[in-house]
Design a protein around this motif. Structure first.
Motif, PDB file in Angstrom:
ATOM      1  N   MET A 113       0.906  -0.924  -0.115  1.00 55.07           N
ATOM      2  CA  MET A 113       0.076   0.052   0.059  1.00 55.07           C
ATOM      3  C   MET A 113       0.705   1.224   0.148  1.00 55.07           C
ATOM      4  O   MET A 113       1.998   1.145   0.598  1.00 55.07           O
ATOM      5  CB  MET A 113      -0.930   0.084   1.201  1.00 55.07           C
ATOM      6  N   ILE A 114       0.390   2.406  -0.443  1.00 50.75           N
ATOM      7  CA  ILE A 114       1.071   3.720  -0.634  1.00 50.75           C
ATOM      8  C   ILE A 114       0.223   4.511   0.137  1.00 50.75           C
ATOM      9  O   ILE A 114       0.258   4.952   1.124  1.00 50.75           O
ATOM     10  CB  ILE A 114       1.564   3.967  -1.907  1.00 50.75           C
ATOM     11  N   ASP A 115      -0.877   5.159  -0.900  1.00 54.02           N
ATOM     12  CA  ASP A 115      -1.624   6.223  -0.070  1.00 54.02           C
ATOM     13  C   ASP A 115      -2.879   5.606   0.744  1.00 54.02           C
ATOM     14  O   ASP A 115      -2.992   6.539   1.807  1.00 54.02           O
ATOM     15  CB  ASP A 115      -2.196   7.082  -0.977  1.00 54.02           C
ATOM     16  N   GLY A 116      -2.988   4.608   0.493  1.00 56.87           N
ATOM     17  CA  GLY A 116      -4.473   3.996   1.429  1.00 56.87           C
ATOM     18  C   GLY A 116      -5.565   4.516   1.186  1.00 56.87           C
ATOM     19  O   GLY A 116      -6.590   4.419   2.116  1.00 56.87           O
ATOM     20  N   GLY A 132      -7.180   4.636  -2.152  1.00 60.39           N
ATOM     21  CA  GLY A 132      -7.708   4.230  -3.355  1.00 60.39           C
ATOM     22  C   GLY A 132      -7.127   4.816  -4.503  1.00 60.39           C
ATOM     23  O   GLY A 132      -7.840   4.919  -5.476  1.00 60.39           O
ATOM     24  N   MET A 133      -6.325   5.775  -4.471  1.00 61.86           N
ATOM     25  CA  MET A 133      -5.717   6.814  -5.595  1.00 61.86           C
ATOM     26  C   MET A 133      -4.551   5.812  -6.457  1.00 61.86           C
ATOM     27  O   MET A 133      -4.446   6.187  -7.361  1.00 61.86           O
ATOM     28  CB  MET A 133      -5.333   7.895  -5.029  1.00 61.86           C
ATOM     29  N   CYS A 134      -3.846   5.363  -5.686  1.00 61.64           N
ATOM     30  CA  CYS A 134      -2.371   4.895  -6.386  1.00 61.64           C
ATOM     31  C   CYS A 134      -2.491   3.670  -7.134  1.00 61.64           C
ATOM     32  O   CYS A 134      -1.843   3.543  -8.031  1.00 61.64           O
ATOM     33  CB  CYS A 134      -1.450   4.898  -5.125  1.00 61.64           C
ATOM     34  N   GLY A 135      -3.477   2.687  -6.624  1.00 60.05           N
ATOM     35  CA  GLY A 135      -3.378   1.512  -7.341  1.00 60.05           C
ATOM     36  C   GLY A 135      -2.656   0.465  -6.805  1.00 60.05           C
ATOM     37  O   GLY A 135      -2.515  -0.594  -7.262  1.00 60.05           O
ATOM     38  N   GLY A 136      -1.504   0.664  -6.024  1.00 59.03           N
ATOM     39  CA  GLY A 136      -0.544  -0.022  -5.448  1.00 59.03           C
ATOM     40  C   GLY A 136      -1.127  -1.356  -4.891  1.00 59.03           C
ATOM     41  O   GLY A 136      -0.656  -2.551  -4.871  1.00 59.03           O
ATOM     42  N   CYS A 137      -2.162  -1.150  -4.424  1.00 60.35           N
ATOM     43  CA  CYS A 137      -2.937  -2.494  -3.387  1.00 60.35           C
ATOM     44  C   CYS A 137      -3.670  -3.258  -4.198  1.00 60.35           C
ATOM     45  O   CYS A 137      -4.697  -3.945  -3.868  1.00 60.35           O
ATOM     46  CB  CYS A 137      -3.381  -1.960  -2.274  1.00 60.35           C
ATOM     47  N   PHE A 158      -9.336  -2.817  -4.680  1.00 55.27           N
ATOM     48  CA  PHE A 158      -8.419  -2.097  -4.056  1.00 55.27           C
ATOM     49  C   PHE A 158      -8.296  -2.408  -2.455  1.00 55.27           C
ATOM     50  O   PHE A 158      -9.505  -2.019  -1.890  1.00 55.27           O
ATOM     51  CB  PHE A 158      -8.526  -0.696  -3.942  1.00 55.27           C
ATOM     52  N   CYS A 178      -7.066  -1.207   0.226  1.00 54.74           N
ATOM     53  CA  CYS A 178      -7.216  -0.479   1.285  1.00 54.74           C
ATOM     54  C   CYS A 178      -8.721   0.232   1.202  1.00 54.74           C
ATOM     55  O   CYS A 178      -9.076   0.662   2.466  1.00 54.74           O
ATOM     56  CB  CYS A 178      -6.351   0.711   0.909  1.00 54.74           C
TER      57      CYS A 178
HETATM   58 FE1  FES Z   1      -3.225   3.177  -2.914  1.00 56.72          FE
HETATM   59 FE2  FES Z   1      -4.751   1.295  -2.077  1.00 56.72          FE
HETATM   60  S1  FES Z   1      -2.987   1.842  -1.373  1.00 56.72           S
HETATM   61  S2  FES Z   1      -5.101   2.408  -4.108  1.00 56.72           S
END
Ligand code: FES
Ligand code: FAD
Ligand code: MG
Length: 286
Positions: free
Chosen positions: A216-219, A221-226, A236, A238
């Motif tokens: 996770m990066i932003d937590g 729902g914006m970055c898509g990492g999760c 997502f 987060c």
């Molecule tokens: Fe970035 Fe879930 S941590 S979208």
């Protein structure tokens, strides 16, 4: 704010910290998490809220030192403060009176499972907890887990404590011994453990909830990492999770995604070891 008020060493690599965070403590529910930044240059790491005290205004975090950020946090002491703790994030666990339920917790997953088992029992469920770790030195909170469980099974992979077994073995035996008796299973632990718990319950058609540990990066729902692939499309973790139906997760996709940054994570540990602290030996992440 975010001052460390208490620190406990639970195992060689597991630390507990009680942190001042009144606004999070007032709103937290079982299953939710926070995103912690250790210092002004730190990365954002998600940690489950293992316990919270709205009156004292504190949250309890338990983390395993697996890499640069968790090792750095483990070196912090009572009186130090984290740069930021954001939360509570994610959907709380859906607690209802289901009947007989099984909570399977592996390694550091024992910490996030504790409030879930506790709240399931308070809701009137018959709670069977299976907790396990690679060896005895990685186990903690047996007494706390016993206090919130109607039945407790403890196992270690190497037999150094409790039963010598992987957590899936007593789980399979329970499902065979009580056909139709177990109505829901929760699993929290290493991704590979949650995969095999889901595979164990699938032939018995027992709904199985897993708490996914994606990067996770932003937590928010914006970055898509999760992002995680599920049978009904991408989710997502987060904002849609962190809890999901274990039978709907694409486990091979997830296992490859969580290992994606291994070389960068190892480089971060080495840089930190060489330039910031003088650790002689740092274990490889994962
Ligand atoms: Fe970035 Fe879930 S941590 S979208
Ligand atoms: P690194 O060397 O950077 O990474 C080690 C491994 O941790 C990686 O291979 C990867 O699988 C994972 N990881 C790395 N960066 C992240 C990131 N930004 N987000 C998520 N995973 C990452 N761990 C605990 O010990 N206790 C907890 O209560 C806990 N709760 C979690 C709740 C959620 C919702 C999620 C998604 C993860 C949770 N984790 C928890 C895992 C924890 O976030 C990682 O162990 C931590 O980020 C590792 O950081 P590091 O720099 O020390 O290690
Ligand atoms: Mg890291």
């Amino acid at each position: 704010m975010y001052k460390i008020l208490e620190k406990q060493v639970l195992s060689d690599v597991t630390k507990l910290m009680v942190v001042e965070a009144p606004h999070i403590a007032r709103n937290a529910k079982a299953g939710q998490f926070v995103i912690v930044i250790a210092d002004a240059h730190g990365e954002r790491i998600p940690l489950t809220i293992a316990d919270h005290d709205p009156t004292a205004g504190t949250v309890t975090l338990i983390f395993q030192e697996v890499g640069k950020s968790t090792m750095q946090m483990g070196g912090m002491d009572v009186g130090d403060s984290f740069y930021s703790v954001a939360g509570p994030l994610g959907h709380p666990t859906e607690i209802e009176a289901y009947g007989t339920v099984v909570c399977v917790a592996g390694g550091v997953g024992i910490a996030p499972m504790y409030p879930i088992a506790r709240d399931l029992r308070r809701a009137g469920n018959h709670v069977i907890t299976i907790m396990g770790a690679r060896n005895q030195s990685l186990l903690f909170w047996e007494d706390k887990m016993r206090a919130v469980s109607d039945e407790l099974i403890v196992c270690t992979d190497d037999g150094s404590y409790g039963r010598k077994a992987l957590v899936t073995q007593p789980l399979k035996e329970l499902l065979e011994a009580r056909p139709g008796g177990v109505v829901k299973v929760w699993a929290i632990g290493p991704t590979i453990m949650m995969k095999f718990v889901s595979q164990t319950t699938q032939p018995f058609n027992v709904p199985t909830i897993v708490s996914l540990n994606t990067i996770m990066i932003d937590g928010t729902g914006m970055c898509g990492g999760c992002r995680v692939a599920m049978t009904d499309g991408a989710k997502f973790v987060c904002v849609d999770g962190p809890e999901f139906d274990g039978h709907a997760v694409d486990w091979s996709n997830l296992l490859s995604r969580v290992a994606f940054y291994r070389s960068e994570e190892q480089a971060a540990i080495e840089h930190w070891r060489d330039h910031v602290c003088n650790l002689e030996k740092v274990p490889a992440p994962g």
